[in-house]
Scaffold this motif. Structure first.
Motif, mmCIF file in Angstrom:
data_model
loop_
_atom_site.group_PDB
_atom_site.id
_atom_site.type_symbol
_atom_site.label_atom_id
_atom_site.label_comp_id
_atom_site.label_asym_id
_atom_site.label_seq_id
_atom_site.Cartn_x
_atom_site.Cartn_y
_atom_site.Cartn_z
ATOM 1 N N ASP A 1 32.964 38.183 26.151
ATOM 2 C CA ASP A 1 34.458 38.378 25.891
ATOM 3 C C ASP A 1 35.245 37.138 26.516
ATOM 4 O OD1 ASP A 1 33.617 40.724 25.067
ATOM 5 O OD2 ASP A 1 34.082 41.895 27.009
ATOM 6 N N GLU A 2 36.433 37.109 26.015
ATOM 7 C CA GLU A 2 37.235 35.882 26.322
ATOM 8 C C GLU A 2 37.490 35.968 27.833
ATOM 9 O OE1 GLU A 2 40.767 36.094 23.926
ATOM 10 O OE2 GLU A 2 39.623 35.637 21.997
ATOM 11 N N ASP A 3 37.679 36.794 28.352
ATOM 12 C CA ASP A 3 37.844 37.024 29.776
ATOM 13 C C ASP A 3 36.869 36.815 30.788
ATOM 14 O OD1 ASP A 3 36.836 39.439 29.519
ATOM 15 O OD2 ASP A 3 38.411 40.583 30.427
ATOM 16 N N GLU A 4 35.707 36.533 30.222
ATOM 17 C CA GLU A 4 34.281 36.359 31.140
ATOM 18 C C GLU A 4 34.285 34.642 31.369
ATOM 19 O OE1 GLU A 4 31.226 39.395 30.643
ATOM 20 O OE2 GLU A 4 31.775 39.148 28.460
ATOM 21 N N ALA A 5 33.263 34.386 32.237
ATOM 22 C CA ALA A 5 32.866 32.977 32.528
ATOM 23 C C ALA A 5 32.359 32.382 31.042
ATOM 24 C CB ALA A 5 32.042 33.112 33.611
ATOM 25 N N ASP A 6 32.675 31.350 30.988
ATOM 26 C CA ASP A 6 31.850 30.758 29.730
ATOM 27 C C ASP A 6 30.479 30.218 30.002
ATOM 28 O OD1 ASP A 6 31.641 29.737 27.194
ATOM 29 O OD2 ASP A 6 32.754 27.913 27.459
ATOM 30 N N PHE B 1 44.728 37.517 50.981
ATOM 31 C CA PHE B 1 44.691 36.275 50.281
ATOM 32 C C PHE B 1 44.874 35.258 51.720
ATOM 33 C CE2 PHE B 1 47.375 32.371 49.262
ATOM 34 C CZ PHE B 1 46.913 32.044 48.303
ATOM 35 N N ALA B 2 45.634 35.636 52.795
ATOM 36 C CA ALA B 2 45.995 35.028 54.095
ATOM 37 C C ALA B 2 44.956 34.409 54.792
ATOM 38 C CB ALA B 2 47.018 35.772 55.096
ATOM 39 N N VAL B 3 43.682 35.279 54.724
ATOM 40 C CA VAL B 3 42.322 35.141 55.596
ATOM 41 C C VAL B 3 41.553 33.808 54.729
ATOM 42 C CG1 VAL B 3 42.413 37.081 56.701
ATOM 43 C CG2 VAL B 3 41.184 36.844 54.650
ATOM 44 N N MET B 4 42.064 33.615 53.619
ATOM 45 C CA MET B 4 41.223 32.757 52.732
ATOM 46 C C MET B 4 41.789 31.284 52.902
ATOM 47 S SD MET B 4 39.940 34.944 49.602
ATOM 48 C CE MET B 4 38.820 33.747 49.023
ATOM 49 N N ARG B 5 42.739 30.969 53.607
ATOM 50 C CA ARG B 5 43.518 29.844 53.724
ATOM 51 C C ARG B 5 42.716 28.699 53.935
ATOM 52 N NH1 ARG B 5 48.709 28.617 57.769
ATOM 53 N NH2 ARG B 5 48.420 26.468 57.985
ATOM 54 N N ASP B 6 41.546 28.845 54.516
ATOM 55 C CA ASP B 6 40.757 27.546 54.853
ATOM 56 C C ASP B 6 39.625 27.392 53.823
ATOM 57 O OD1 ASP B 6 41.791 26.698 57.042
ATOM 58 O OD2 ASP B 6 40.614 27.793 58.311
ATOM 59 N N THR B 7 39.613 28.131 52.655
ATOM 60 C CA THR B 7 38.479 28.086 51.717
ATOM 61 C C THR B 7 39.173 27.307 50.478
ATOM 62 O OG1 THR B 7 39.178 30.094 50.542
ATOM 63 C CG2 THR B 7 37.762 30.457 52.260
ATOM 64 N N GLU B 8 38.309 26.761 49.509
ATOM 65 C CA GLU B 8 38.719 25.939 48.521
ATOM 66 C C GLU B 8 39.597 26.975 47.546
ATOM 67 O OE1 GLU B 8 34.391 26.594 46.100
ATOM 68 O OE2 GLU B 8 35.255 24.732 46.237
ATOM 69 N N TYR B 9 39.225 28.385 47.549
ATOM 70 C CA TYR B 9 39.876 29.185 46.514
ATOM 71 C C TYR B 9 41.311 29.105 46.764
ATOM 72 C CZ TYR B 9 35.244 30.901 45.197
ATOM 73 O OH TYR B 9 33.940 30.948 44.908
ATOM 74 N N ALA B 10 41.792 28.969 47.886
ATOM 75 C CA ALA B 10 43.338 29.088 48.391
ATOM 76 C C ALA B 10 44.056 28.191 47.593
ATOM 77 C CB ALA B 10 43.414 29.111 49.811
ATOM 78 N N SER B 11 43.390 27.209 47.196
ATOM 79 C CA SER B 11 44.053 26.112 46.385
ATOM 80 C C SER B 11 43.893 25.987 44.902
ATOM 81 C CB SER B 11 43.781 24.690 47.025
ATOM 82 O OG SER B 11 42.397 24.370 47.029
ATOM 83 N N LYS B 12 43.122 26.837 44.489
ATOM 84 C CA LYS B 12 42.816 26.884 43.046
ATOM 85 C C LYS B 12 43.795 27.721 42.231
ATOM 86 C CE LYS B 12 37.738 26.541 43.069
ATOM 87 N NZ LYS B 12 36.439 26.807 42.666
ATOM 88 N N GLU B 13 44.321 26.925 41.033
ATOM 89 C CA GLU B 13 45.417 27.554 40.275
ATOM 90 C C GLU B 13 45.061 28.950 39.766
ATOM 91 O OE1 GLU B 13 48.418 26.620 36.835
ATOM 92 O OE2 GLU B 13 47.050 25.136 37.481
ATOM 93 N N THR B 14 43.666 28.854 39.027
ATOM 94 C CA THR B 14 43.519 30.543 38.535
ATOM 95 C C THR B 14 43.367 31.536 39.747
ATOM 96 O OG1 THR B 14 42.105 29.012 37.041
ATOM 97 C CG2 THR B 14 41.625 31.513 37.174
ATOM 98 N N PHE B 15 42.828 31.301 40.863
ATOM 99 C CA PHE B 15 42.622 32.230 41.941
ATOM 100 C C PHE B 15 44.194 32.560 42.226
ATOM 101 C CE2 PHE B 15 42.153 33.518 46.202
ATOM 102 C CZ PHE B 15 41.053 34.505 45.953
ATOM 103 N N ARG C 1 36.013 36.554 44.080
ATOM 104 C CA ARG C 1 35.768 35.099 43.707
ATOM 105 C C ARG C 1 34.721 34.602 42.592
ATOM 106 N NH1 ARG C 1 34.795 32.361 49.693
ATOM 107 N NH2 ARG C 1 32.687 33.714 49.455
ATOM 108 N N GLY C 2 33.731 35.275 42.304
ATOM 109 C CA GLY C 2 32.915 34.962 41.212
ATOM 110 C C GLY C 2 32.307 33.581 41.526
ATOM 111 N N ARG C 3 31.522 33.063 40.620
ATOM 112 C CA ARG C 3 30.875 31.816 40.448
ATOM 113 C C ARG C 3 31.380 30.632 39.659
ATOM 114 N NH1 ARG C 3 26.707 32.470 44.607
ATOM 115 N NH2 ARG C 3 25.807 34.605 44.320
ATOM 116 N N GLY C 4 31.365 29.376 40.151
ATOM 117 C CA GLY C 4 31.948 28.328 39.278
ATOM 118 C C GLY C 4 33.429 28.641 39.100
ATOM 119 N N GLU C 5 33.916 28.334 38.031
ATOM 120 C CA GLU C 5 35.426 28.399 37.776
ATOM 121 C C GLU C 5 35.447 29.625 36.961
ATOM 122 O OE1 GLU C 5 37.699 26.330 38.804
ATOM 123 O OE2 GLU C 5 36.258 25.495 39.843
#
Length: 706
Positions: A439-444, A205-219, A305-309
């Protein structure tokens, strides 16, 4: 030693170097057919939901479709193209509807508009036997120079039966064990002790600090949930907001800087050491022939990470162990030695009806599988590719009857027939994927059969606006004029339904593909995509290529390639270096224009008999004749023209992924034949990797038409 950290399942441009090679091989093999799956998986299913969509270059179970990779979400505009009718070209009426869109809804990121008008094709330049021989020799030389040249000859097809007689390989290569760095993170301002396993996940997690994912609530939520399981209920860390990973992040930056400061000799030593470790896994022996293995590395653990949200972004991808992996090897052949002492393979099979060497369950999506195949340049893969494109070519002989068939059913009173007819029309004309239930836990994400009412807007008198997340969560936003019966049918299918209800409530992918197989053996929605992509490229190249410079001809190819990518909705994020690249091109063009203008001034003086001016350092310029100056001016103007073409192509395709269609949907013989006809070196169009992948197509003649 630095810990092994995997940052991404996404675009390999953003992923760690160690993972890029694996990802690229998987993407090239994304279209393997069902007969590549383990035998047991072709007769049984892991869950009742047999139609989940593939993501992240993962091979899927039987019944699933549309595997592959795409670029991160970027909304691309579908350009309208007007072409002059050409009676002599029988291919024109085969072109899908997508290139002839009448209205397109622009998205937030808007690529430059494409030229709407095209010049009518002139007669192609004559292709003499000598020049043809020269081009063919270049293509063959490229193939011969490959280390894999003896694997280029495509084996005879064997359908879904026996693929090989003998198979030997050394299994898979596991990532090195985690090496703790001992840097303590802070919790509520105080240093915290972590076990190596806990520290490894914190570092991910620490090394992803500069990526957009580090600020995404779901991530963040998914990461912290999985990390808490490793920390345990009694651990002091309870709340994410009190965690401070700065110390680990700063350690990571120091490690990166240390690597940059390594000498050339040190870097070479590391590369050599890595090469020695990998050598034994690089090759397999298939029927006595040495073939290169594609993705032999097991992915290191990391955060998904996956794609999109994607709803699972941030989940921990656990470390894969030998007891997760099934090996496929020839009977009587020594089983690969498990490289981790004290552990053993999950299972060893001897299935010669498939070409995979090993597989395991994906740690994030347990219904999915990850496979180790031979490299894209192998003869078995070449055989599979050729069969795929030949199947798409056969569709050319059936397409007219298929269109007559579904047009007749647009007004059928049988709702199943009517919905299959409209769905087939959309798959054919818009190159939509078939779509599968989630499934419900898959990307829509959705495809044709899983379109929701909220994804389609009916715009009178006969336009449909589509807005949905397609494969890999890439947005498909397109407004298209359709036949009136199709418009009326879709309007009827949506009437009285809620926004989340299915448009095609009576059918699914299984029913659609079963119907398509009745129209042509082996026909699926995916075959339509390959057909429409290839037939569009073939028609555009043969209609629009004119006499001109090499750069002008290559530009025509890139425009055609871009049109196919738009049809298939292959998008990518704008490169981080795009702006600087464009600035450098503009700077070079401006410099050349200054040189040209200076030479023009000198030319005027030379014509009047005046002496040339002085250089910047005050020395007298060399006296040149008017003819010499004119030649220099012509050379500079040619350079300017070439750079302008390069600049325009770069700008126009900045949000379009050209490589995906070139690797997976365009019959390579179209490109090879076009290059031979117009005397274009094949390596100007195909990279070395693609040349190796499509070695079987290099001998096609210049007269080939899809």
């Amino acid at each position: 030693m630095a810990p092994t950290v995997c940052l991404s399942d996404g675009d390999d441009e953003d992923g760690p170097i160690s993972f890029k090679r694996t990802a690229s091989v998987k993407s090239e093999q994304e279209d393997d057919s069902e007969d590549e799956k383990p035998l047991a998986m072709r007769t049984t299913r892991l869950t009742s939901n047999a139609s989940s969509t593939s993501r992240n270059s993962i091979k899927r179970r039987p019944g699933d479709s549309n595997t592959g990779t795409s670029s991160p979400l970027k909304k691309a505009k579908h350009s309208a193209i007007e072409r002059e009718p050409k009676a002599a070209d029988a291919h024109d009426n085969k072109i899908p509807l997508a290139p002839r869109l009448t209205s397109v809804k622009p998205s937030k990121t808007k690529p430059p508009a494409k030229n709407a008008t095209k010049n009518k094709k002139k007669s192609p330049s004559s292709f003499t036997k000598d020049s043809q021989k020269g081009v063919e020799m270049k293509a063959k030389k490229t193939v011969r120079n490959s280390r894999l040249s003896k694997a280029m000859k495509v084996r005879q097809g064997s359908g879904s039966g026996k693929k090989w007689s003998t198979l030997e390989h050394n299994g898979v290569m596991f990532p090195p064990p985690y090496m703790p760095h001992g840097v303590k993170m802070l919790y509520n301002g105080q240093p915290v002790d972590l076990t190596p396993e806990q520290e490894e996940v914190a570092t991910m997690f620490a090394v992803m600090r500069d990526t957009e994912y580090a600020s995404k609530e779901t991530f963040i939520n998914n990461f912290f949930t999985d990390w808490r399981k490793i920390l345990g209920k009694t651990h002091i860390i309870k709340k994410f907001e009190l965690c401070d990973f700065t110390t680990i992040y700063e350690w990571h930056l120091r490690e990166k800087e240390n690597k940059k400061q390594m000498t050339t000799e040190e870097k070479k030593a590391l590369r050599d050491e890595k090469g020695k470790r990998e050598e034994k896994y690089l090759w397999a022996i298939v029927d006595g022939v040495k073939e290169k293995v594609g993705n032999f590395r097991v992915e290191p653990p990391g955060l998904f990470r996956g794609r999109g949200e994607h709803p699972k972004m941030g989940r921990l991808k656990r470390r894969i162990r030998p007891n997760d992996i099934t090996i496929n090897i020839g009977k009587g052949t020594p089983v690969p030695v498990c490289p981790i002492p004290g552990e053993s393979w999950k299972e060893v099979k001897h299935d010669n009806t498939v070409t995979w060497l090993a597989f395991w369950n994906d740690p994030i999506n347990q219904k999915d599988f990850k496979y180790v195949f031979l490299a894209a340049s192998s003869s078995l893969k070449g055989q599979s590719d050729k069969e795929k494109y030949e199947k798409a070519r056969k569709l050319k002989d059936h397409i007219d009857n298929i269109r007559v068939n579904y047009t007749k059913d647009f007004r059928s009173k049988d709702q199943v027939k009517k919905q299959i007819a409209v769905a087939t029309y959309l798959v054919d004309k818009l190159a939509l994927r078939a779509g599968n239930e989630k499934d419900e836990d898959e990307a829509d994400t959705v495809g044709c059969c899983t379109l929701k009412v909220e994804n389609v807007t009916c715009l009178p008198p006969n336009k449909l606006q589509f807005d949905f997340l397609g494969k890999d969560s890439i947005r498909y936003l397109n407004t298209v004029e359709v036949e009136l019966p199709v418009y009326e049918a879709v309007k009827e299918f949506c009437a009285g339904k809620n926004k989340g209800d299915n448009v095609f409530a009576e059918i699914d992918t299984i029913k659609l593909n079963a119907h398509l197989k009745e129209l042509m053996p082996g026909l699926t929605a995916k075959v339509f995509r390959t057909y429409n992509a290839s037939v569009t490229l073939d028609a555009m190249l043969n209609k629009e290529t004119e006499d001109g410079t090499l750069l002008q001809k290559i530009s025509i190819y890139k425009r055609a390639n871009k049109e196919v990518a738009i049809i298939c909705n292959h998008q990518r994020a704008v490169s981080k270096s795009h702006d600087s690249q464009m600035a450098k091109l503009n700077e070079k063009i401006d410099e050349l224009k200054v040189q040209r203008d200076g030479l023009k001034a000198e030319l005027e003086k030379a014509k009047k008999g005046k002496r040339p001016g002085d250089d910047k350092d005050g020395s007298r310029k060399k006296k040149l004749t008017p003819e010499m100056l004119e030649n220099k001016i012509s050379g500079i103007e040619a350079k300017i023209e070439g750079m302008v073409i390069t600049k325009n192509n770069t700008e126009e395709s900045k949000t379009v992924a050209l490589g995906t269609s070139k690797i997976n949907y365009l019959d390579p013989r179209i490109t090879v034949a076009w290059c031979k006809t117009h005397e274009i070196p094949i390596n100007k169009i195909f990279s070395k990797t693609i040349l190796e992948k499509f070695g079987w197509a290099m001998d096609v003649g210049p007269g080939f038409r899809f």
